[in-house]
Every structure is written in structure tokens, then in C-alpha cells.
Write an enzyme that holds these catalytic residues in place. Sequence first.
Site, PDB file in Angstrom:
ATOM      1  N   HIS A  38       0.844  -1.203   0.000  1.00 27.41           N
ATOM      2  CA  HIS A  38       0.000   0.000   0.000  1.00 27.41           C
ATOM      3  C   HIS A  38       0.868   1.238   0.000  1.00 27.41           C
ATOM      4  O   HIS A  38       0.932   1.938   1.021  1.00 27.41           O
ATOM      5  CB  HIS A  38      -0.911  -0.016   1.246  1.00 27.41           C
ATOM      6  CG  HIS A  38      -2.097   0.880   1.114  1.00 27.41           C
ATOM      7  ND1 HIS A  38      -2.086   2.191   1.477  1.00 27.41           N
ATOM      8  CD2 HIS A  38      -3.337   0.627   0.643  1.00 27.41           C
ATOM      9  CE1 HIS A  38      -3.272   2.719   1.267  1.00 27.41           C
ATOM     10  NE2 HIS A  38      -4.053   1.792   0.759  1.00 27.41           N
ATOM     11  N   ILE A  44       1.792   4.749   1.690  1.00 28.26           N
ATOM     12  CA  ILE A  44       0.922   5.664   2.435  1.00 28.26           C
ATOM     13  C   ILE A  44       0.082   4.856   3.431  1.00 28.26           C
ATOM     14  O   ILE A  44      -0.173   3.674   3.236  1.00 28.26           O
ATOM     15  CB  ILE A  44      -0.012   6.495   1.525  1.00 28.26           C
ATOM     16  CG1 ILE A  44      -0.896   5.594   0.668  1.00 28.26           C
ATOM     17  CG2 ILE A  44       0.807   7.448   0.676  1.00 28.26           C
ATOM     18  CD1 ILE A  44      -1.960   6.348  -0.123  1.00 28.26           C
ATOM     19  N   GLY A  47      -6.470   4.398   4.413  1.00 28.72           N
ATOM     20  CA  GLY A  47      -7.568   5.201   4.969  1.00 28.72           C
ATOM     21  C   GLY A  47      -8.322   4.467   6.061  1.00 28.72           C
ATOM     22  O   GLY A  47      -8.780   5.075   7.028  1.00 28.72           O
ATOM     23  N   VAL A  48      -8.449   3.157   5.937  1.00 32.55           N
ATOM     24  CA  VAL A  48      -9.163   2.396   6.963  1.00 32.55           C
ATOM     25  C   VAL A  48      -8.433   2.494   8.307  1.00 32.55           C
ATOM     26  O   VAL A  48      -9.072   2.548   9.366  1.00 32.55           O
ATOM     27  CB  VAL A  48      -9.382   0.931   6.520  1.00 32.55           C
ATOM     28  CG1 VAL A  48      -8.057   0.181   6.433  1.00 32.55           C
ATOM     29  CG2 VAL A  48     -10.359   0.228   7.409  1.00 32.55           C
ATOM     30  N   GLU A  52      -9.661   4.122  11.791  1.00 30.20           N
ATOM     31  CA  GLU A  52      -9.538   3.422  13.074  1.00 30.20           C
ATOM     32  C   GLU A  52      -8.817   4.288  14.110  1.00 30.20           C
ATOM     33  O   GLU A  52      -9.208   4.317  15.279  1.00 30.20           O
ATOM     34  CB  GLU A  52      -8.801   2.094  12.888  1.00 30.20           C
ATOM     35  CG  GLU A  52      -8.559   1.313  14.179  1.00 30.20           C
ATOM     36  CD  GLU A  52      -9.824   0.849  14.890  1.00 30.20           C
ATOM     37  OE1 GLU A  52     -10.892   0.765  14.254  1.00 30.20           O
ATOM     38  OE2 GLU A  52      -9.734   0.575  16.108  1.00 30.20           O
TER      39      GLU A  52
END
Length: 157
Positions: A38, A44, A47-48, A52
Site C-alpha cells: 500500500h 501511504i 484510509g481504513v 480506526e
Amino acid sequence: MDLDYFQLIDRIVELNLDEKRITVEAQVPAAHTIFEGHFPGFPIMPGVLLTEAMAQSSGWLILGVLKFERMPFLAIIKESKMRGFVSPGSVLTIEAKLEHEGSGFAVTKVKGRIGKDLKCSAELTFGLTPFPDPSLRVHMDAMANKIGFPLQAITHD
């Protein structure tokens, strides 16, 4: 930030129970296997995981406001926006404000920044329940100590 154990908050910077606000910091690891996929050549923070981290920040705020009497569990994510990239090695600062608490739910508005740059934001709703297992409460107490949760703030009214 310990991605392997899903412990994304490193330190509580400020907890203001009168204003129902919290500021926390999370050091994004400089290297981790998640960055290998990723993304290759352009690592980076997913987003998940930013979501969280915002949820955990809000959770610590709610635990403080409720004096650790109930556990918040993320129920609804609204208005979640990823506004910029978060790179390995960055220090993510997250600010959350409790907007509503009642009827078994709590709602926060939360923002994550790198320096002054806004990177993510969301409105999060949590279901509130008594701790479902005593071992969870023991774990949360240990985590509170680890991240510098000011336990004295919830023992004085």
C-alpha cells in the site's frame, strides 16, 4: 502505533473533560509490511487505519467522559474524508470532540493532522455498553496507563 496489535494511539496530549475534547498523537511506523502493498514505491497509511485511529481517539475521549463505566464500540462512520496522504514516519495528531452522548450512543467529530495539514476527518457514532468481559476492562486499564491517560481526570468531579 503498533499496527500488529491494532493499537494506533501512542500518547494522549490533552484531555479536557469540561470541553469534552481530546488530542492524541500516533507515530506512523517508518516501515511495516502494510506499506509493501500500500503502495509499492509510494507507501501511504491506508484510509481504513486512519479511520480506526480517529475511532480509537474518540473512544478514549468517551471512556474519559463516561469514567470507564461503559465501552464505546464504533457503529456509524459519517462524513469520512481522506484529505491527504500520510507517509511512514509521520506523527499524526488527532483531535476529537464529543458532540452528543445519550440513549446508549455517543457522537464525535474528529480530525487528523500532520503538522498543520488536515489529512482526515469524520463524524463517528459509537454504541455504548457495559464492558462485556472483565478481561477487556483490564486490557483498557493497561492501555490507559501505556498511553498516558490521565486517570486522575476521571476520579475527581
